[in-house]
Write a protein that holds these residues in place. Structure first.
Motif, mmCIF file in Angstrom:
data_model
loop_
_atom_site.group_PDB
_atom_site.id
_atom_site.type_symbol
_atom_site.label_atom_id
_atom_site.label_comp_id
_atom_site.label_asym_id
_atom_site.label_seq_id
_atom_site.Cartn_x
_atom_site.Cartn_y
_atom_site.Cartn_z
ATOM 1 N N ARG A 1 -51.542 -43.867 -8.374
ATOM 2 C CA ARG A 1 -51.170 -44.841 -7.349
ATOM 3 C C ARG A 1 -51.975 -44.552 -6.085
ATOM 4 O O ARG A 1 -52.457 -43.445 -5.866
ATOM 5 C CB ARG A 1 -49.672 -44.762 -7.039
ATOM 6 N N ARG A 2 -52.096 -45.576 -5.278
ATOM 7 C CA ARG A 2 -52.719 -45.426 -3.970
ATOM 8 C C ARG A 2 -51.627 -45.241 -2.919
ATOM 9 O O ARG A 2 -50.469 -45.630 -3.140
ATOM 10 C CB ARG A 2 -53.556 -46.653 -3.631
ATOM 11 N N LEU A 3 -52.004 -44.681 -1.805
ATOM 12 C CA LEU A 3 -51.075 -44.508 -0.689
ATOM 13 C C LEU A 3 -51.603 -45.295 0.513
ATOM 14 O O LEU A 3 -52.754 -45.092 0.927
ATOM 15 C CB LEU A 3 -50.939 -43.028 -0.331
ATOM 16 N N VAL A 4 -50.774 -46.189 1.041
ATOM 17 C CA VAL A 4 -51.153 -46.995 2.211
ATOM 18 C C VAL A 4 -50.325 -46.529 3.404
ATOM 19 O O VAL A 4 -49.083 -46.598 3.364
ATOM 20 C CB VAL A 4 -50.928 -48.499 1.963
ATOM 21 N N LEU A 5 -51.006 -46.037 4.417
ATOM 22 C CA LEU A 5 -50.347 -45.625 5.651
ATOM 23 C C LEU A 5 -50.553 -46.721 6.701
ATOM 24 O O LEU A 5 -51.688 -47.036 7.069
ATOM 25 C CB LEU A 5 -50.932 -44.304 6.153
ATOM 26 N N VAL A 6 -49.448 -47.314 7.153
ATOM 27 C CA VAL A 6 -49.504 -48.389 8.162
ATOM 28 C C VAL A 6 -49.030 -47.812 9.488
ATOM 29 O O VAL A 6 -47.927 -47.249 9.567
ATOM 30 C CB VAL A 6 -48.616 -49.581 7.755
ATOM 31 N N ILE A 7 -49.831 -47.950 10.521
ATOM 32 C CA ILE A 7 -49.428 -47.543 11.877
ATOM 33 C C ILE A 7 -49.400 -48.818 12.726
ATOM 34 O O ILE A 7 -50.448 -49.414 13.014
ATOM 35 C CB ILE A 7 -50.394 -46.504 12.472
ATOM 36 N N ASP A 8 -48.211 -49.242 13.080
ATOM 37 C CA ASP A 8 -47.991 -50.491 13.817
ATOM 38 C C ASP A 8 -47.764 -50.173 15.291
ATOM 39 O O ASP A 8 -46.710 -49.656 15.669
ATOM 40 C CB ASP A 8 -46.759 -51.197 13.233
ATOM 41 N N GLY A 9 -48.790 -50.446 16.116
ATOM 42 C CA GLY A 9 -48.704 -50.166 17.549
ATOM 43 C C GLY A 9 -49.584 -49.012 17.966
ATOM 44 O O GLY A 9 -49.241 -48.254 18.885
ATOM 45 N N LEU A 10 -50.739 -48.863 17.328
ATOM 46 C CA LEU A 10 -51.635 -47.733 17.622
ATOM 47 C C LEU A 10 -52.090 -47.746 19.074
ATOM 48 O O LEU A 10 -52.418 -46.701 19.638
ATOM 49 C CB LEU A 10 -52.839 -47.785 16.681
ATOM 50 N N ASP A 11 -52.106 -48.932 19.708
ATOM 51 C CA ASP A 11 -52.593 -49.016 21.090
ATOM 52 C C ASP A 11 -51.702 -48.252 22.065
ATOM 53 O O ASP A 11 -52.109 -47.999 23.210
ATOM 54 C CB ASP A 11 -52.697 -50.486 21.526
ATOM 55 N N GLN A 12 -50.483 -47.871 21.650
ATOM 56 C CA GLN A 12 -49.591 -47.114 22.546
ATOM 57 C C GLN A 12 -49.958 -45.628 22.615
ATOM 58 O O GLN A 12 -49.430 -44.899 23.454
ATOM 59 C CB GLN A 12 -48.139 -47.250 22.074
ATOM 60 N N VAL A 13 -50.861 -45.183 21.738
ATOM 61 C CA VAL A 13 -51.261 -43.767 21.730
ATOM 62 C C VAL A 13 -52.388 -43.585 22.741
ATOM 63 O O VAL A 13 -53.469 -44.160 22.599
ATOM 64 C CB VAL A 13 -51.715 -43.318 20.328
ATOM 65 N N GLY A 14 -52.115 -42.763 23.768
ATOM 66 C CA GLY A 14 -53.087 -42.639 24.837
ATOM 67 C C GLY A 14 -54.334 -41.864 24.456
ATOM 68 O O GLY A 14 -55.430 -42.162 24.932
ATOM 69 N N ASP A 15 -54.216 -40.878 23.603
ATOM 70 C CA ASP A 15 -55.337 -39.997 23.254
ATOM 71 C C ASP A 15 -56.221 -40.691 22.220
ATOM 72 O O ASP A 15 -55.811 -40.937 21.081
ATOM 73 C CB ASP A 15 -54.796 -38.677 22.692
ATOM 74 N N ARG A 16 -57.471 -40.981 22.590
ATOM 75 C CA ARG A 16 -58.369 -41.698 21.696
ATOM 76 C C ARG A 16 -58.908 -40.814 20.565
ATOM 77 O O ARG A 16 -59.566 -41.314 19.653
ATOM 78 C CB ARG A 16 -59.546 -42.291 22.496
ATOM 79 N N GLU A 17 -58.644 -39.469 20.624
ATOM 80 C CA GLU A 17 -59.085 -38.606 19.523
ATOM 81 C C GLU A 17 -58.404 -38.980 18.208
ATOM 82 O O GLU A 17 -58.909 -38.741 17.133
ATOM 83 C CB GLU A 17 -58.788 -37.136 19.848
ATOM 84 N N VAL A 18 -57.236 -39.602 18.324
ATOM 85 C CA VAL A 18 -56.510 -40.022 17.131
ATOM 86 C C VAL A 18 -57.365 -40.955 16.281
ATOM 87 O O VAL A 18 -57.330 -40.884 15.040
ATOM 88 C CB VAL A 18 -55.186 -40.701 17.532
#
Length: 829
Positions: free
Chosen positions: A118-135
Motif C-alpha cells: 500500500r501507499r501512504l498519503v500524508l495530507v497537511i492542511d494549512g501548511l501556511d501557518q508554519v512559520g519556519d520555512r525549513e519545513v
C-alpha cells in the motif's frame, strides 16, 4: 500546548482518514485532468473557501487509485512552529495505526506500508501557518527518500515547497484558478442541491462571486428564486461569510484598505491614496488577492482593483453596517474626486451614499448641465433632499418642479390638450405646498413668487432643461420646461431667452401634433435668422406642417447649429425625408440619413427616433423591408418600447410584412396617447385600422379609423392617410362617413409612396425547415437527405413555399422571406 488535529479512522470523515465532502461536490475539470493518478506531491494553494480540503478528500476516495492509507493533519488557524507541526504529524501517524516516525524513523513506517503493498498519503492542511520555512525542504526530502510516501500540502499563501517539489519530485500544483467554478459547474451544483438555476443565473453567480466555491455554495443554500426566477440572494448571510475572511489572520490589518477600495467604481492612484492611505494600495491588493477577493493575476496598481460585482456589494454592505461613519466619509471623498474628474453621475451616486442631502444638492449645482441627461438617477437622488433645501436655489426649484415629479403636472397636460393658450396654464398651480419659496414661476407680486439672489437665472436653467429633454425625445416634458422658461423669461424682460423658449416650444408642439399652438408660438419669433432653437423652429415647423397637409413647401431647411444642439438637425432631415418620399429622390436621401445616423450628431435619442423612423419609410418605399426590419432590430427593446416614433415604425413594418396581429398590438395604445401626442396616435391608429380590417376585426378597424379621422381633421395632418393602403381605408370608411368624406379630398388622390403590403404568410413547420435549407444553397437532393424525406416531398414543399410567397424562384423566395422577417436578414444567400 495544543497541537494540530489528526483525522483518522476513528475520528472523522468516512472511516478512511478523510474529512467529509459536501453534498454534490464535483471537482473542477482542471482538477480532474491533473489528479488522474497518485503523484509524489500535490500542492494546493488557494484562499479560504475554494474547496482545497474537499478537492483532496474527493480525489483520495477515487477507487481507481493505487491502494493507499491516509493520514490527515489539520493545522489550527494560528501560527505554529516547525516542532509543533512534526509533533502533530507523529501523533497522527500513531493514531492511524503506524509506528511513531519520531521514535522508529520513517524507514520503518514506509517498510510497513511496502509490506502491505500500500501507499501512504500524508495530507497537511494549512501548511501556511508554519512559520519556519525549513519545513518545506524537510517535506521534499522526505518525499524524495521514500517512494511509497506521497504528500498533499494545502495552503493559502505561496511557500518554497511549491518550487522545491517541482524540481525534485513528480509534483502537481493546483492554484486558485484551477479551483474556480465555471458557470456549468454552478448550474450542476444548483441542481444537485435542489436549487436549479438558469444558465444566465449560473453565469451571474459565477461572474459576480468570482467562481468562489464557498460563496457560490452559500448563495445557493441561503437564497430563494424570486417571481421572475432570478435568485434573491441572502446578502446578510453572504456578508457574514465574507466577514470571516476579513477577520482571518494577516487579512485583519489590510481589511480597512480592502473595504475602502470597494467604494469607487474605478480606482486611480490619487483616489487610492485618499481612501486607503499613501502606499497602502499594493499591500491591500496583495492581501485581497490572497483572500480570494480579487483575481489571481494582475499588478498591484489601481487597475488591479476590480472586485467581482457581488463581492463588491458584500464589501460595501459590511462597510456600511459595521462602520457607517467611515462608509459615509469614504463616499464623500469619492464624490469630490468624481466631480474633479468630470464624472457627475458617479459623483451623484456617492453623494446619495453619504446620506447627506447637502452633498446631493452640491453635486446638482456643480454638474447641472451634465446631470440633466440622466433624469432617473437625479429623480431618485432628489427624493432624499428636503423641500426647503431644494427651494433655496434656482436649480433646486427647477429640479423640484421639473425633474422630481414622475409626470408633468395635470394643469399643464390640460392646458396642452386645450391648445396651450396664454393664461390657460399657471406654473405650480397644482403643486403641493412646501416650505420655502414656491414652485418655479414668473417672479412678481403675489403668493408663490420667487425669492433668492439667483432668480434671474431660472429661465436659463429651464431652457437648458427643455433642450436636453427635446434631444432625449421626451417631448412632453420638453414642452413643459419651455413653457415655464418662456413665462420666466418674459417676466424678467429677457427677449432673447423668450424667443429661444418659444422656438423650443413651437418645435415640441409641432412634433407632438398640436399645429395651432405651434403656429401661435411660431408667430412670436423674431424670424428665421434667429439663433439656436428659434432658428430650428422658424425653418422646420412651417415645413413640417406643410408636409402634414401634403402642401409642397420649398423653404430653406439648412440649419447652422452650435455643437450642443447638433442633434436637432435630425428635425430638418426628417422633413426632407418626408418630401423625398413623395417627390422622388429616396435613394439620395437614404444615403444622407445613413451618414447622419452613423455620425456623432445622430447619437441623441431624438436623432435616433426621427432618423430611424424616416429610414424605415424610405426602405419600405424602395422595397428594402429586410433592411427596415434589421434597422429596427438593432434598437434595444427598452428604447423601442418607450419611443412613439419607433413604435409607429415597427407597426408599419409589421403591417407591410403581413404580420397583422403584431401591427394591431403595436397600435393598441393609439387612443390613450391621442390627447397629448396626436401625431403618433394618428399614424398608429391608421395602421391599426388596416391591420384590423385585414385580420377580420371590422369593429376595431372602424373605431381606429374614426379616431384617425378625428385627429386628422383637428390637426390638418392628412399625410398619414397616404402611408397606408387606400383600398383598405376605403373598405373600412364605407361605415365611417367622416372618413369617407376625408378620402375624397384632392390632396389624397396622389399615388401612395409605399408599395402594397404583403398578405399574411403562414408556412408550416416543415416548410420553414425546407426554407432554411434552401437559404444554405444546398440542392434539393441534399436537402432531402438531410431531412430524411424523399426528393419529391421536398419539391412539393418548395412549390408550396413559392405559392405562399408569391414568387417563382429560389432567389425571390429567399428575398421575400427576408423582407417578411421569416428569414433573418443575415441568413446565408
Amino acid at each position: 500546548m495544543p497541537v494540530p488535529s489528526a483525522a483518522h479512522a476513528s475520528l472523522a470523515g468516512d472511516g478512511a482518514g478523510l474529512p467529509r465532502v459536501p453534498a454534490a461536490f464535483t471537482p473542477t475539470p482542471r482538477v480532474q485532468e491533473l489528479l488522474g493518478g497518485l503523484p509524489s506531491v500535490v500542492v494546493l494553494r488557494a484562499p479560504r473557501g475554494f474547496g482545497k480540503s474537499s478537492t483532496v478528500a474527493h480525489w483520495l476516495r477515487r477507487t481507481d487509485l493505487p491502494d493507499h492509507d491516509v493520514v490527515w493533519v489539520t493545522v489550527p488557524p494560528r501560527p505554529i512552529s516547525r516542532a509543533e507541526l512534526w509533533a502533530a504529524v507523529h501523533l497522527a501517524m500513531v493514531r492511524a495505526g503506524f509506528d511513531d516516525p519520531g521514535a522508529e524513523g520513517w524507514d520503518r513506517v514506509v517498510r510497513g506500508a511496502r509490506a502491505g503493498r500500500r501507499r501512504l498519503v500524508l495530507v497537511i492542511d494549512g501548511l501556511d501557518q508554519v512559520g519556519d520555512r525549513e519545513v518545506d525542504e524537510e517535506l521534499v526530502t522526505l518525499g524524495q527518500t521514500h517512494q511509497e510516501l506521497h504528500l498533499a500540502l494545502l495552503m493559502r499563501a505561496r511557500r518554497p515547497v511549491e518550487t522545491l517539489a517541482r524540481v525534485a519530485l513528480d509534483t502537481v500544483v493546483l492554484r486558485r484558478e484551477d479551483l474556480v467554478l465555471e458557470s456549468g459547474q454552478v448550474a450542476d451544483l444548483a441542481r444537485a442541491i435542489g436549487r436549479p438555476v438558469s444558465a444566465a443565473e449560473a453565469r451571474r453567480l459565477t461572474d459576480g462571486l468570482g467562481g468562489w466555491a464557498g460563496l457560490v455554495r452559500a448563495a445557493l443554500l441561503t437564497s430563494e428564486p424570486g417571481p421572475d426566477g432570478v435568485l434573491a440572494l441572502e446578502m446578510a448571510s453572504l456578508a457574514d461569510y465574507l466577514r470571516l475572511v476579513l477577520q482571518d489572520g494577516a487579512m485583519t490589518a489590510a481589511a480597512p484598505a480592502v473595504t475602502a477600495l470597494a467604494v469607487p467604481d474605478h480606482v486611480t492612484p490619487e483616489l487610492a491614496g485618499r481612501l486607503a492611505g499613501a502606499g497602502a494600495l499594493a499591500g491591500a491588493v496583495s492581501r485581497a488577492r490572497e483572500a480570494g477577493l480579487l483575481p489571481e493575476h494582475g499588478g498591484d496598481g489601481p487597475d488591479a482593483v476590480a472586485y467581482p460585482a457581488i463581492v463588491r456589494e458584500l464589501l460595501l454592505r459590511i462597510l456600511r453596517e459595521d462602520e457607517p461613519d467611515r462608509y459615509r466619509m469614504l463616499n464623500r471623498v469619492t464624490m469630490e474626486h468624481c466631480l474633479r474628474a468630470g464624472e457627475p453621475l458617479a459623483a451623484l451616486t456617492h453623494a446619495v451614499r453619504t446620506q447627506d442631502p447637502r452633498a446631493v444638492v452640491a453635486v446638482l449645482e456643480s454638474a447641472w448641465p451634465q446631470l440633466l441627461a440622466h433624469p432617473e438617477p437625479v429623480r431618485e437622488a432628489l427624493t432624499l433632499v428636503p423641500a426647503e433645501l431644494l427651494a433655496a436655489s434656482a436649480r433646486g426649484r427647477v429640479a423640484r418642479d421639473h425633474i422630481l415629479p414622475a409626470e408633468v403636472p395635470r394643469s399643464f397636460r390640460l392646458a396642452l390638450v386645450s391648445g396651450l393658450r396664454h393664461g390657460d396654464y399657471v406654473p405650480g398651480a397644482d403643486a403641493a405646498p412646501a416650505p420655502g419659496p414656491g414652485p418655479v414661476r414668473a417672479p412678481g407680486p403675489g403668493p408663490g413668487a420667487h425669492a433668492g439672489p439667483d432668480d434671474d437665472h431660472v429661465h436659463q436653467h429651464l431652457l437648458l432643461l427643455g433642450a436636453t429633454r427635446l434631444l432625449e425625445a421626451d417631448v412632453v416634458r420638453a414642452a413643459h420646461a419651455f413653457t415655464d422658461a418662456g413665462l420666466c423669461a418674459q417676466a424678467s424682460g429677457d427677449r432673447s431667452a423668450t424667443a429661444q423658449a418659444h422656438g423650443g416650444l413651437a418645435l415640441s408642439l409641432a412634433f407632438l401634433g398640436h399645429p395651432d399652438a405651434a403656429r401661435r408660438y411660431l408667430g412670436e419669433l423674431p424670424g428665421p435668422d434667429a439663433p439656436g432653437l428659434a432658428q430650428v423652429a422658424a425653418r422646420v415647423v412651417p415645413a413640417l406642417l406643410a408636409l402634414d397637409g401634403l402642401d409642397p413647401h420649398t423653404a430653406d431647411l439648412e440649419l447652422d447649429l452650435p455643437a450642443d444642439l447638433a442633434g436637432l438637425e435630425a428635425t430638418s432631415l426628417y422633413v426632407r425625408a418626408g418630401r423625398a418620399l413623395h417627390a422622388g429622390g429616396s435613394e439620395e436621401m437614404l444615403g444622407r440619413l445613413e451618414r447622419f445616423h452613423r455620425g456623432p450628431a445622430g447619437g441623441s435619442a431624438l436623432a435616433e427616433n426621427l432618423v430611424v423612423a424616416a429610414l424605415v419609410d424610405l426602405y419600405l418605399a424602395t422595397d428594402q423591408a429586410d433592411r427596415a426590419r434589421s434597422l429596427l432590430g438593432s434598437v434595444p427593446a427598452a428604447v423601442a418600447d418607450r419611443s412613439v416614433w419607433l413604435r409607429a415604425a415597427r407597426a408599419r413594418v409589421a403591417l407591410y410584412a403581413g404580420d397583422h396581429e403584431l401591427a394591431l398590438e403595436l397600435g393598441g395604445r393609439s387612443a390613450e396617447m391621442a390627447a397629448l401626442r396626436p401625431r403618433a396616435a394618428l399614424g398608429l391608429s391608421l395602421v391599426r385600422a388596416v391591420a384590423a380590417h385585414r385580420a377580420g376585426h371590422q369593429l376595431v378597424a372602424m373605431e381606429a379609423l374614426e379616431l384617425a379621422t378625428s385627429l386628422a381633421l383637428s390637426s390638418g395632418n392628412v399625410r398619414a392617410f397616404v402611408l397606408v393602403p387606400r383600398d383598405d381605408l376605403e373598405a373600412v370608411a364605407a361605415a365611417v362617413p367622416a372618413a369617407r368624406a376625408l378620402l375624397v379630398r384632392p390632396e389624397l388622390a396622389a399615388s401612395p409612396p409605399l408599395p402594397a403590403p404583403h398578405r399574411a404568410v403562414r408556412l408550416s413547420r416543415s416548410e420553414l425547415r425546407v426554407l432554411g435549407e434552401l437559404a444554405s444553397g444546398r440542392p434539393v437532393t441534399h436537402v432531402a437527405r438531410r431531412l430524411y424525406v424523399s426528393e419529391s416531398t421536398i419539391k412539393t414543399q418548395v412549390r408550396s413555399i413559392y405559392r405562399k410567397l408569391g414568387v417563382h424562384s429560389r432567389a425571390d423566395a429567399l428575398s421575400r422571406a427576408r423582407s417578411l422577417g421569416i428569414l433573418a436578414p443575415d441568413a446565408p444567400e
